[in-house]
Design a protein around this motif. Structure first.
Motif, PDB file in Angstrom:
ATOM      1  N   ARG A 145      -0.611   6.000  -1.500  1.00  0.00           N
ATOM      2  CA  ARG A 145      -1.206   7.491  -1.468  1.00  0.00           C
ATOM      3  C   ARG A 145      -2.506   7.695  -1.627  1.00  0.00           C
ATOM      4  NH1 ARG A 145       3.102  10.870  -1.725  1.00  0.00           N
ATOM      5  NH2 ARG A 145       5.174  10.039  -2.292  1.00  0.00           N
ATOM      6  N   PRO A 146      -3.124   8.839  -1.267  1.00  0.00           N
ATOM      7  CA  PRO A 146      -4.594   9.158  -1.566  1.00  0.00           C
ATOM      8  C   PRO A 146      -5.154   8.646  -2.902  1.00  0.00           C
ATOM      9  CG  PRO A 146      -3.655  10.936  -0.435  1.00  0.00           C
ATOM     10  CD  PRO A 146      -2.541  10.039  -0.680  1.00  0.00           C
ATOM     11  N   GLU A 147      -4.639   8.933  -4.020  1.00  0.00           N
ATOM     12  CA  GLU A 147      -4.974   8.642  -5.151  1.00  0.00           C
ATOM     13  C   GLU A 147      -5.078   7.278  -5.522  1.00  0.00           C
ATOM     14  OE1 GLU A 147      -0.652  10.133  -5.960  1.00  0.00           O
ATOM     15  OE2 GLU A 147      -2.338  10.350  -4.619  1.00  0.00           O
ATOM     16  N   HIS A 148      -4.227   6.407  -4.718  1.00  0.00           N
ATOM     17  CA  HIS A 148      -4.281   4.959  -4.944  1.00  0.00           C
ATOM     18  C   HIS A 148      -5.013   4.161  -4.180  1.00  0.00           C
ATOM     19  CE1 HIS A 148       0.041   5.824  -6.238  1.00  0.00           C
ATOM     20  NE2 HIS A 148      -0.755   5.934  -7.442  1.00  0.00           N
ATOM     21  N   LEU A 149      -5.867   4.767  -3.206  1.00  0.00           N
ATOM     22  CA  LEU A 149      -6.842   4.142  -2.362  1.00  0.00           C
ATOM     23  C   LEU A 149      -8.274   4.310  -3.163  1.00  0.00           C
ATOM     24  CD1 LEU A 149      -6.252   5.252   1.323  1.00  0.00           C
ATOM     25  CD2 LEU A 149      -6.334   3.043   0.518  1.00  0.00           C
ATOM     26  N   ARG A 150      -9.088   3.400  -3.227  1.00  0.00           N
ATOM     27  CA  ARG A 150     -10.531   3.426  -3.805  1.00  0.00           C
ATOM     28  C   ARG A 150     -11.421   2.670  -3.065  1.00  0.00           C
ATOM     29  NH1 ARG A 150      -7.595  -0.692  -6.399  1.00  0.00           N
ATOM     30  NH2 ARG A 150      -8.623  -2.596  -6.275  1.00  0.00           N
ATOM     31  N   MET A 151     -12.438   2.824  -3.261  1.00  0.00           N
ATOM     32  CA  MET A 151     -13.716   2.128  -2.549  1.00  0.00           C
ATOM     33  C   MET A 151     -13.773   0.785  -3.292  1.00  0.00           C
ATOM     34  SD  MET A 151     -14.610   4.522  -0.598  1.00  0.00           S
ATOM     35  CE  MET A 151     -13.973   6.433  -0.649  1.00  0.00           C
ATOM     36  N   ALA A 152     -13.786  -0.338  -2.251  1.00  0.00           N
ATOM     37  CA  ALA A 152     -13.694  -1.800  -2.764  1.00  0.00           C
ATOM     38  C   ALA A 152     -15.073  -1.863  -3.639  1.00  0.00           C
ATOM     39  CB  ALA A 152     -13.892  -2.573  -1.575  1.00  0.00           C
ATOM     40  N   GLN A 153     -14.678  -2.735  -4.684  1.00  0.00           N
ATOM     41  CA  GLN A 153     -15.665  -3.023  -5.546  1.00  0.00           C
ATOM     42  C   GLN A 153     -15.802  -4.340  -5.861  1.00  0.00           C
ATOM     43  OE1 GLN A 153     -14.227  -1.013  -9.234  1.00  0.00           O
ATOM     44  NE2 GLN A 153     -14.562   1.093  -8.355  1.00  0.00           N
ATOM     45  N   ALA A 154     -16.649  -5.073  -6.720  1.00  0.00           N
ATOM     46  CA  ALA A 154     -16.745  -6.472  -6.695  1.00  0.00           C
ATOM     47  C   ALA A 154     -15.595  -7.267  -7.008  1.00  0.00           C
ATOM     48  CB  ALA A 154     -17.612  -6.836  -7.842  1.00  0.00           C
ATOM     49  N   GLY A 155     -14.780  -6.841  -7.762  1.00  0.00           N
ATOM     50  CA  GLY A 155     -13.522  -7.565  -8.271  1.00  0.00           C
ATOM     51  C   GLY A 155     -12.357  -7.529  -7.049  1.00  0.00           C
ATOM     52  N   ASP A 156     -12.481  -6.855  -6.093  1.00  0.00           N
ATOM     53  CA  ASP A 156     -11.358  -6.967  -5.070  1.00  0.00           C
ATOM     54  C   ASP A 156     -11.674  -7.960  -3.980  1.00  0.00           C
ATOM     55  OD1 ASP A 156     -10.116  -4.103  -5.743  1.00  0.00           O
ATOM     56  OD2 ASP A 156     -12.109  -3.377  -4.898  1.00  0.00           O
ATOM     57  N   HIS A 157     -10.491  -8.297  -3.241  1.00  0.00           N
ATOM     58  CA  HIS A 157     -10.557  -9.402  -2.305  1.00  0.00           C
ATOM     59  C   HIS A 157     -11.534  -8.894  -1.400  1.00  0.00           C
ATOM     60  CE1 HIS A 157      -7.346 -11.852  -4.409  1.00  0.00           C
ATOM     61  NE2 HIS A 157      -6.679 -10.523  -4.375  1.00  0.00           N
ATOM     62  N   HIS A 158     -12.153  -9.918  -0.611  1.00  0.00           N
ATOM     63  CA  HIS A 158     -13.063  -9.747   0.494  1.00  0.00           C
ATOM     64  C   HIS A 158     -12.625 -10.578   1.549  1.00  0.00           C
ATOM     65  CE1 HIS A 158     -15.721  -6.898  -1.360  1.00  0.00           C
ATOM     66  NE2 HIS A 158     -15.618  -7.551  -2.417  1.00  0.00           N
ATOM     67  N   PRO A 191     -10.688 -11.915   4.917  1.00  0.00           N
ATOM     68  CA  PRO A 191      -9.603 -11.572   5.880  1.00  0.00           C
ATOM     69  C   PRO A 191      -8.609 -10.697   5.204  1.00  0.00           C
ATOM     70  CG  PRO A 191      -9.414 -13.843   5.178  1.00  0.00           C
ATOM     71  CD  PRO A 191     -10.817 -13.120   4.753  1.00  0.00           C
ATOM     72  N   VAL A 192      -8.543 -10.691   3.819  1.00  0.00           N
ATOM     73  CA  VAL A 192      -7.243  -9.979   3.051  1.00  0.00           C
ATOM     74  C   VAL A 192      -7.785  -9.104   1.817  1.00  0.00           C
ATOM     75  CG1 VAL A 192      -5.158 -10.474   1.783  1.00  0.00           C
ATOM     76  CG2 VAL A 192      -5.444 -11.720   3.698  1.00  0.00           C
ATOM     77  N   GLY A 193      -7.563  -8.027   1.868  1.00  0.00           N
ATOM     78  CA  GLY A 193      -7.776  -7.324   0.543  1.00  0.00           C
ATOM     79  C   GLY A 193      -8.579  -6.088   0.920  1.00  0.00           C
ATOM     80  N   THR A 194      -9.296  -5.728   1.890  1.00  0.00           N
ATOM     81  CA  THR A 194     -10.027  -4.522   1.995  1.00  0.00           C
ATOM     82  C   THR A 194      -9.812  -4.037   3.667  1.00  0.00           C
ATOM     83  OG1 THR A 194     -12.055  -5.333   2.765  1.00  0.00           O
ATOM     84  CG2 THR A 194     -11.668  -5.105   0.508  1.00  0.00           C
ATOM     85  N   ILE A 195     -10.255  -2.792   3.755  1.00  0.00           N
ATOM     86  CA  ILE A 195      -9.792  -2.076   5.014  1.00  0.00           C
ATOM     87  C   ILE A 195     -10.966  -1.206   5.275  1.00  0.00           C
ATOM     88  CG2 ILE A 195      -8.527  -0.304   6.229  1.00  0.00           C
ATOM     89  CD1 ILE A 195      -6.221  -0.949   3.868  1.00  0.00           C
ATOM     90  N   LEU A 208     -12.174   0.240   2.016  1.00  0.00           N
ATOM     91  CA  LEU A 208     -11.077   0.669   1.171  1.00  0.00           C
ATOM     92  C   LEU A 208      -9.938  -0.330   0.704  1.00  0.00           C
ATOM     93  CD1 LEU A 208      -9.911   3.666   3.446  1.00  0.00           C
ATOM     94  CD2 LEU A 208     -11.699   3.473   1.555  1.00  0.00           C
ATOM     95  N   ALA A 209      -9.758  -0.246  -0.559  1.00  0.00           N
ATOM     96  CA  ALA A 209      -8.989  -1.319  -1.310  1.00  0.00           C
ATOM     97  C   ALA A 209      -7.727  -0.338  -2.144  1.00  0.00           C
ATOM     98  CB  ALA A 209      -9.861  -2.159  -2.186  1.00  0.00           C
ATOM     99  N   PHE A 210      -6.510  -1.244  -2.494  1.00  0.00           N
ATOM    100  CA  PHE A 210      -5.706  -0.528  -3.394  1.00  0.00           C
ATOM    101  C   PHE A 210      -4.900  -1.694  -4.020  1.00  0.00           C
ATOM    102  CE2 PHE A 210      -3.663  -1.188   0.790  1.00  0.00           C
ATOM    103  CZ  PHE A 210      -2.443  -2.007   0.476  1.00  0.00           C
ATOM    104  N   ASP A 211      -4.187  -1.492  -4.990  1.00  0.00           N
ATOM    105  CA  ASP A 211      -3.352  -2.581  -5.628  1.00  0.00           C
ATOM    106  C   ASP A 211      -2.193  -2.882  -4.884  1.00  0.00           C
ATOM    107  OD1 ASP A 211      -5.206  -2.677  -7.873  1.00  0.00           O
ATOM    108  OD2 ASP A 211      -4.411  -1.204  -8.774  1.00  0.00           O
TER     109      ASP A 211
END
Length: 372
Positions: free
Chosen positions: A284-297, A299-303, A349-352
């Motif tokens: 859902r649009p409200e669950h997508l966010r701009m990737a931040q430092a704590g996100d995976h980088h 091959p896995v985790g961001t789009i 882009l990232a999401f949980d």
């Protein structure tokens, strides 16, 4: 008041099958919303309950009484249509009490019922006016009052707010919710507007092509859609769908490989679906966010995505971005206090994992794992 049960309802117009085997149980006092796109059969189903259309097969029960051969006037229902259909030469009070007059009720009882309905709808000061002197919202309340005075077992609403402007629709939704609370009545409401469905219904029934796709509370349907159709129909902006394939499992999460090679983790139980199986990833649009430092980088985790359009709506900002290999742009809903990218920027882009949804090639949702 009464419960309503539908068993195996079908409706055929010559060679056109409009209702294709509907089973539905509506509890006494429940507010149920039938929602779906134009032509899905929701208004036809309402008219079948009302007795305005005969069933091709199946059974309609109202208050535990089979009503297939019962005349509409004897079913204990009252219907409110999109069109107000008020008599222009009659006052508000006369319009509201006309059906009671035809039924030859005593004048005193008609006067009392009209006064009580006017009090509930807060239109007592309008009783001596004629329809031409009323606003659209006031006319709709008169039409609802005309239903209330009949003291029906079941209220049926067929897109009653479609003729009102956006602000008035919002106000009238609140009034209808209050009316249901005050009367404790069984109400069945038809709309194509998913906002009306989500805000009014205790139970939502999503129809598509004459069949029930899913029925449940607004939260159940929003958080756990049974299939891609329900997931895409409820929510504004609609859920984003990205094509992908299963690339393996890590505990309670699965890896989904996207067309551009990026991968995402999703908390889903894919059962026996093998690696390489084609799936659709829904976020859902409200669950997508701009990737931040704590996100995976990596091959896995961001789009990776390219921003194509930014819509400023006041209470939120909608960012539309293009993901490589995906036909439709994805939408990201940002809060007003968030810094949003500008058109032409490349973003990650990232999401949980617990916020993702997976659908198989037939559009059926995979179960979400605990916590998902």
């Amino acid at each position: 008041m009464a419960n309503v049960r539908l068993f195996g309802i079908t409706k055929q117009f010559e060679d056109n099958s409009v209702i294709k085997g509907v089973d539905l149980d509506i509890a006494d006092g429940e507010f149920v919303v039938l929602v779906g796109p134009s032509g899905c059969g929701k208004s036809t189903l309402l008219r079948i309950i009302a007795g305005l259309e005969d069933v091709s097969s199946g059974t309609v029960e109202i208050g535990d009484r089979v009503c297939n051969d019962v005349e509409p006037s004897q079913r204990g229902i009252a219907m409110v249509f999109q069109s107000y259909a008020l008599y222009p030469h009659m006052t508000v009070a006369e319009n509201m009490g006309f059906a009671l007059k035809l039924a030859r009720l005593p004048r005193a009882e008609i006067r009392d019922r009209v006064a009580r309905a006017a009090e509930i709808l807060q239109i007592g000061h309008l009783l001596e006016r004629r329809p031409k002197a009323l606003s659209g919202g006031q006319r709709q309340r008169v039409a609802i009052g005309r239903a209330i005075v009949r003291k029906p077992q079941v209220f049926l609403f067929d897109e009653p707010l479609s003729n009102l402007d956006a602000a008035l629709r919002g106000q009238t939704r609140v009034e209808l919710a209050r009316l249901h609370r005050d009367l404790g009545a069984t109400m069945i409401y038809v709309t194509h507007d998913q906002v009306e469905a989500m805000t009014l219904g205790q139970k939502i029934v999503v129809l598509n092509d004459g069949r029930i796709e899913q029925a449940g509370t607004p939260l159940e349907l929003y958080e756990h859609p049974a299939n891609r159709f329900v997931a895409g129909f409820l929510g504004s902006p609609r859920m984003n769908f990205l094509p992908g394939m299963l690339a393996g499992e890590e505990g309670r999460e699965v890896l989904v490989r996207l067309p551009d090679g990026a991968a995402a983790r999703v908390a889903a139980d894919v059962g026996r679906a093998p690696p390489g199986a084609r799936v659709a990833l829904g976020v859902r649009p409200e669950h997508l966010r701009m990737a931040q430092a704590g996100d995976h980088h990596g091959p896995v985790g961001t789009i990776p995505a390219d921003v194509a359009l930014v819509e400023y709506l006041g209470d939120a900002t909608i960012v539309h971005a293009q993901v490589a290999g995906v036909d439709e742009m994805v939408a990201i809903k940002c809060r007003p206090d968030e810094a949003c990218p500008q058109r032409g920027e490349r973003v990650a882009l990232a999401f949980d994992a617990a916020r993702g949804h997976l659908f198989d090639e037939e559009g059926v949702a995979f179960a979400r794992t605990p916590g998902g």
